[in-house]
Design an enzyme around this catalytic site. Sequence first.
Site, PDB file in Angstrom:
ATOM      1  CE1 TYR A  66      -4.311  -1.106  -0.335  1.00  0.00           C
ATOM      2  CE2 TYR A  66      -3.330  -2.994   0.786  1.00  0.00           C
ATOM      3  CZ  TYR A  66      -4.355  -2.440   0.042  1.00  0.00           C
ATOM      4  OH  TYR A  66      -5.410  -3.217  -0.365  1.00  0.00           O
ATOM      5  NE  ARG A  69      -2.554  -0.290  -4.924  1.00  0.00           N
ATOM      6  CZ  ARG A  69      -3.719  -0.733  -4.454  1.00  0.00           C
ATOM      7  NH1 ARG A  69      -3.747  -1.699  -3.557  1.00  0.00           N
ATOM      8  NH2 ARG A  69      -4.847  -0.223  -4.882  1.00  0.00           N
ATOM      9  CB  VAL A 101      -8.807   2.600  -3.296  1.00  0.00           C
ATOM     10  CG1 VAL A 101      -9.786   1.443  -3.171  1.00  0.00           C
ATOM     11  CG2 VAL A 101      -7.456   2.110  -3.823  1.00  0.00           C
ATOM     12  CG  ASP A 102      -7.431   6.439  -8.120  1.00  0.00           C
ATOM     13  OD1 ASP A 102      -8.440   7.153  -7.979  1.00  0.00           O
ATOM     14  OD2 ASP A 102      -7.184   5.810  -9.168  1.00  0.00           O
ATOM     15  CG  HIS A 117     -13.857  -1.837  -4.240  1.00  0.00           C
ATOM     16  ND1 HIS A 117     -13.420  -2.320  -5.453  1.00  0.00           N
ATOM     17  CD2 HIS A 117     -15.019  -2.502  -3.977  1.00  0.00           C
ATOM     18  CE1 HIS A 117     -14.278  -3.234  -5.905  1.00  0.00           C
ATOM     19  NE2 HIS A 117     -15.255  -3.347  -5.034  1.00  0.00           N
ATOM     20  CB  THR A 191     -14.423  -2.000 -14.460  1.00  0.00           C
ATOM     21  OG1 THR A 191     -14.419  -3.185 -13.645  1.00  0.00           O
ATOM     22  CG2 THR A 191     -15.793  -1.809 -15.089  1.00  0.00           C
ATOM     23  CG  ASN A 216     -12.290  -2.218 -21.046  1.00  0.00           C
ATOM     24  OD1 ASN A 216     -11.190  -2.449 -21.559  1.00  0.00           O
ATOM     25  ND2 ASN A 216     -12.569  -2.524 -19.795  1.00  0.00           N
ATOM     26  N   PRO A 217     -10.837  -0.632 -23.847  1.00  0.00           N
ATOM     27  CG  PRO A 217      -8.584  -0.155 -23.364  1.00  0.00           C
ATOM     28  CD  PRO A 217      -9.967  -0.057 -22.809  1.00  0.00           C
ATOM     29  CB  ALA A 234     -11.544   6.010 -19.998  1.00  0.00           C
TER      30      ALA A 234
HETATM   31  C1  BJW Z   1      -8.822   0.804 -19.755  1.00  0.00           C
HETATM   32  C2  BJW Z   1      -7.727   1.595 -20.026  1.00  0.00           C
HETATM   33  C3  BJW Z   1      -8.014   2.887 -20.471  1.00  0.00           C
HETATM   34  C4  BJW Z   1      -6.960  -0.269 -19.354  1.00  0.00           C
HETATM   35  N1  BJW Z   1      -9.281   3.279 -20.595  1.00  0.00           N
HETATM   36  N2  BJW Z   1     -10.068   1.219 -19.886  1.00  0.00           N
HETATM   37  C5  BJW Z   1     -20.125 -13.519  -7.188  1.00  0.00           C
HETATM   38  C6  BJW Z   1     -19.553 -14.347  -8.128  1.00  0.00           C
HETATM   39  C7  BJW Z   1     -18.207 -14.726  -8.028  1.00  0.00           C
HETATM   40  C8  BJW Z   1     -17.414 -14.259  -6.984  1.00  0.00           C
HETATM   41  C9  BJW Z   1     -17.968 -13.435  -6.058  1.00  0.00           C
HETATM   42  C10 BJW Z   1     -19.303 -13.080  -6.160  1.00  0.00           C
HETATM   43  N3  BJW Z   1     -19.591 -12.236  -5.124  1.00  0.00           N
HETATM   44  C11 BJW Z   1     -18.469 -12.058  -4.387  1.00  0.00           C
HETATM   45  C12 BJW Z   1     -17.463 -12.788  -4.922  1.00  0.00           C
HETATM   46  C13 BJW Z   1     -16.067 -12.836  -4.379  1.00  0.00           C
HETATM   47  C14 BJW Z   1     -15.228 -11.655  -4.762  1.00  0.00           C
HETATM   48  C15 BJW Z   1     -15.078 -11.653  -6.275  1.00  0.00           C
HETATM   49  O1  BJW Z   1     -15.710 -10.919  -6.988  1.00  0.00           O
HETATM   50  N4  BJW Z   1     -14.192 -12.461  -6.786  1.00  0.00           N
HETATM   51  C16 BJW Z   1     -13.976 -12.537  -8.256  1.00  0.00           C
HETATM   52  C17 BJW Z   1     -12.521 -12.140  -8.554  1.00  0.00           C
HETATM   53  C18 BJW Z   1     -14.361 -13.897  -8.723  1.00  0.00           C
HETATM   54  N5  BJW Z   1     -15.793 -10.412  -4.261  1.00  0.00           N
HETATM   55  C19 BJW Z   1     -15.608 -10.000  -3.034  1.00  0.00           C
HETATM   56  O2  BJW Z   1     -14.964 -10.663  -2.242  1.00  0.00           O
HETATM   57  C20 BJW Z   1     -16.265  -8.708  -2.605  1.00  0.00           C
HETATM   58  N6  BJW Z   1     -16.938  -8.917  -1.360  1.00  0.00           N
HETATM   59  C21 BJW Z   1     -18.126  -9.511  -1.284  1.00  0.00           C
HETATM   60  O3  BJW Z   1     -18.780  -9.780  -2.258  1.00  0.00           O
HETATM   61  O4  BJW Z   1     -18.518  -9.776  -0.005  1.00  0.00           O
HETATM   62  C22 BJW Z   1     -19.658 -10.589   0.225  1.00  0.00           C
HETATM   63  C23 BJW Z   1     -19.844 -10.668   1.727  1.00  0.00           C
HETATM   64  C24 BJW Z   1     -21.108 -10.397   2.237  1.00  0.00           C
HETATM   65  C25 BJW Z   1     -21.288 -10.450   3.613  1.00  0.00           C
HETATM   66  C26 BJW Z   1     -20.217 -10.775   4.472  1.00  0.00           C
HETATM   67  C27 BJW Z   1     -18.967 -11.022   3.944  1.00  0.00           C
HETATM   68  C28 BJW Z   1     -18.778 -10.970   2.552  1.00  0.00           C
HETATM   69  C29 BJW Z   1     -15.209  -7.635  -2.320  1.00  0.00           C
HETATM   70  C30 BJW Z   1     -14.409  -7.269  -3.501  1.00  0.00           C
HETATM   71  C31 BJW Z   1     -13.337  -6.256  -3.122  1.00  0.00           C
HETATM   72  C32 BJW Z   1     -12.369  -5.994  -4.248  1.00  0.00           C
HETATM   73  N7  BJW Z   1     -11.241  -5.317  -3.753  1.00  0.00           N
HETATM   74  C33 BJW Z   1     -10.210  -4.863  -4.669  1.00  0.00           C
HETATM   75  C34 BJW Z   1      -9.059  -4.277  -3.830  1.00  0.00           C
HETATM   76  C35 BJW Z   1      -9.453  -2.935  -3.250  1.00  0.00           C
HETATM   77  C36 BJW Z   1      -8.413  -2.402  -2.366  1.00  0.00           C
HETATM   78  C37 BJW Z   1      -7.163  -2.002  -3.107  1.00  0.00           C
HETATM   79  O5  BJW Z   1      -7.198  -1.338  -4.142  1.00  0.00           O
HETATM   80  O6  BJW Z   1      -6.138  -2.344  -2.584  1.00  0.00           O
HETATM   81  O7  BJW Z   1     -10.734  -3.853  -5.549  1.00  0.00           O
HETATM   82  S1  BJW Z   1      -9.645  -6.104  -5.800  1.00  0.00           S
HETATM   83  C38 BJW Z   1      -9.395  -5.040  -7.155  1.00  0.00           C
HETATM   84  O8  BJW Z   1     -10.299  -5.395  -8.242  1.00  0.00           O
HETATM   85  C39 BJW Z   1      -9.850  -3.648  -6.674  1.00  0.00           C
HETATM   86  C40 BJW Z   1     -10.605  -3.135  -7.865  1.00  0.00           C
HETATM   87  O9  BJW Z   1     -11.468  -2.091  -7.485  1.00  0.00           O
HETATM   88  C41 BJW Z   1     -11.298  -4.363  -8.356  1.00  0.00           C
HETATM   89  C42 BJW Z   1     -11.771  -4.282  -9.789  1.00  0.00           C
HETATM   90  O10 BJW Z   1     -10.714  -4.124 -10.672  1.00  0.00           O
HETATM   91  P1  BJW Z   1     -10.893  -3.189 -11.951  1.00  0.00           P
HETATM   92  O11 BJW Z   1     -11.106  -1.798 -11.522  1.00  0.00           O
HETATM   93  O12 BJW Z   1     -11.900  -3.766 -12.859  1.00  0.00           O
HETATM   94  O13 BJW Z   1      -9.402  -3.258 -12.566  1.00  0.00           O
HETATM   95  P2  BJW Z   1      -8.740  -4.343 -13.536  1.00  0.00           P
HETATM   96  O14 BJW Z   1      -7.275  -4.154 -13.465  1.00  0.00           O
HETATM   97  O15 BJW Z   1      -9.270  -5.691 -13.280  1.00  0.00           O
HETATM   98  O16 BJW Z   1      -9.271  -3.929 -14.995  1.00  0.00           O
HETATM   99  C43 BJW Z   1      -8.870  -2.743 -15.629  1.00  0.00           C
HETATM  100  C44 BJW Z   1      -9.663  -2.607 -16.916  1.00  0.00           C
HETATM  101  O17 BJW Z   1      -9.339  -1.362 -17.488  1.00  0.00           O
HETATM  102  C45 BJW Z   1      -9.340  -3.680 -17.961  1.00  0.00           C
HETATM  103  O18 BJW Z   1     -10.552  -4.209 -18.481  1.00  0.00           O
HETATM  104  C46 BJW Z   1      -8.597  -2.915 -19.067  1.00  0.00           C
HETATM  105  O19 BJW Z   1      -8.883  -3.409 -20.379  1.00  0.00           O
HETATM  106  C47 BJW Z   1      -9.175  -1.536 -18.896  1.00  0.00           C
HETATM  107  N8  BJW Z   1      -8.309  -0.445 -19.315  1.00  0.00           N
HETATM  108  N9  BJW Z   1      -6.571   0.839 -19.776  1.00  0.00           N
HETATM  109  C48 BJW Z   1     -10.272   2.388 -20.296  1.00  0.00           C
HETATM  110  N10 BJW Z   1      -6.986   3.723 -20.771  1.00  0.00           N
END
Ligand code: BJW
Length: 244
Positions: A66, A69, A101-102, A117, A191, A216-217, A234
């Site tokens: 962290y 970052r 989170v930025d 988040h 995303t 998204n690209p 974007a």
């Molecule tokens: C461009 C670009 C440009 C590049 N222009 N675009 C249902 C189904 C399956 C699984 C689950 C489910 N429900 C819950 C789950 C489990 C889990 C989950 O989803 N797992 C999957 C991976 C399968 N979810 C959770 O655990 C969540 N909690 C929950 O559901 O709790 C239930 C509960 C209830 C009651 C009690 C207890 C529990 C929590 C999820 C938290 C995610 N946290 C993170 C870290 C945050 C902290 C930190 O930053 O340190 O969040 S993980 C990480 O991924 C971060 C992001 O916000 C998140 C999403 O990522 P994002 O933003 O999509 O980024 P990338 O890198 O993946 O993608 C970037 C995109 O940009 C790409 O597509 C590129 O092409 C594009 N791109 N350049 C436009 N210039």
Amino acid sequence: MNVLAELGDRIARARTITVLTGAGVSAASGVPTFRGKDGWWRQFRPEDLATAEAFQRDPALVWEWYAWRREKIARCEPNAAHHVIAQWSQREGCRVVTQNVDDLHLRAGTRNLIRLHGSIWEMSCWDACGQRAWRDERRLDAGRPLPIPRCPACDGLARPAVIWFGEALEPADLYAALDACTCDLFLTVGTSAVVYPAAGLAREAKRRGSFTVEINPDETPASAAVDLTIRGAAERVLPDLSRI
Ligand code: BJW
Ligand code: ZN
């Protein structure tokens, strides 16, 4: 009419707009995405560090990630995509839901922002005293051994006030995001649409009758579900749209 012009027209006519953003929106600012080629830190995947288990096992390692970052983000500025979204957010009926989170949306002046988040610039108590989400923008010197931040209330360990895998989102944020799925136009921008519950919001919006758009690209699991996909960065597509 080409797709950009069509979307520009929809944006102008929509009474209510929701914009869901992910790491891709901050990529042009220099913030690494999670799942891109620069998204790895040392040999770790985000899934190995963004968990309570990882923090329990090795809080110093997680804080080091962290701190690294924070250093990167502190040097970044909002880009053209953040500015266009901030401009839209001044309109009545526009809501912005971010997974980022930025805080770059806040720095760009976005109103009605739902931070699903949390924020990398806030901390919570890891112990059970209940102190939550206090602002702490101290930057740690990545060159020196890192003191683990402590809770000002109980002196227990502090943790980043972000949502890790397996943790529930703040109910108020989740309800606000679900509420924002009721809108005329739903844009999902930068995303990978793999992390739930955020990944389910575009589908929910479509189910409720919104016109849904992905910008998204790359293709994502959401691509096939939305009404319109625009393959592009974007920071280029959003300014083009705002000029229409
Ligand atoms: C461009 C670009 C440009 C590049 N222009 N675009 C249902 C189904 C399956 C699984 C689950 C489910 N429900 C819950 C789950 C489990 C889990 C989950 O989803 N797992 C999957 C991976 C399968 N979810 C959770 O655990 C969540 N909690 C929950 O559901 O709790 C239930 C509960 C209830 C009651 C009690 C207890 C529990 C929590 C999820 C938290 C995610 N946290 C993170 C870290 C945050 C902290 C930190 O930053 O340190 O969040 S993980 C990480 O991924 C971060 C992001 O916000 C998140 C999403 O990522 P994002 O933003 O999509 O980024 P990338 O890198 O993946 O993608 C970037 C995109 O940009 C790409 O597509 C590129 O092409 C594009 N791109 N350049 C436009 N210039
Ligand atoms: Zn405490």
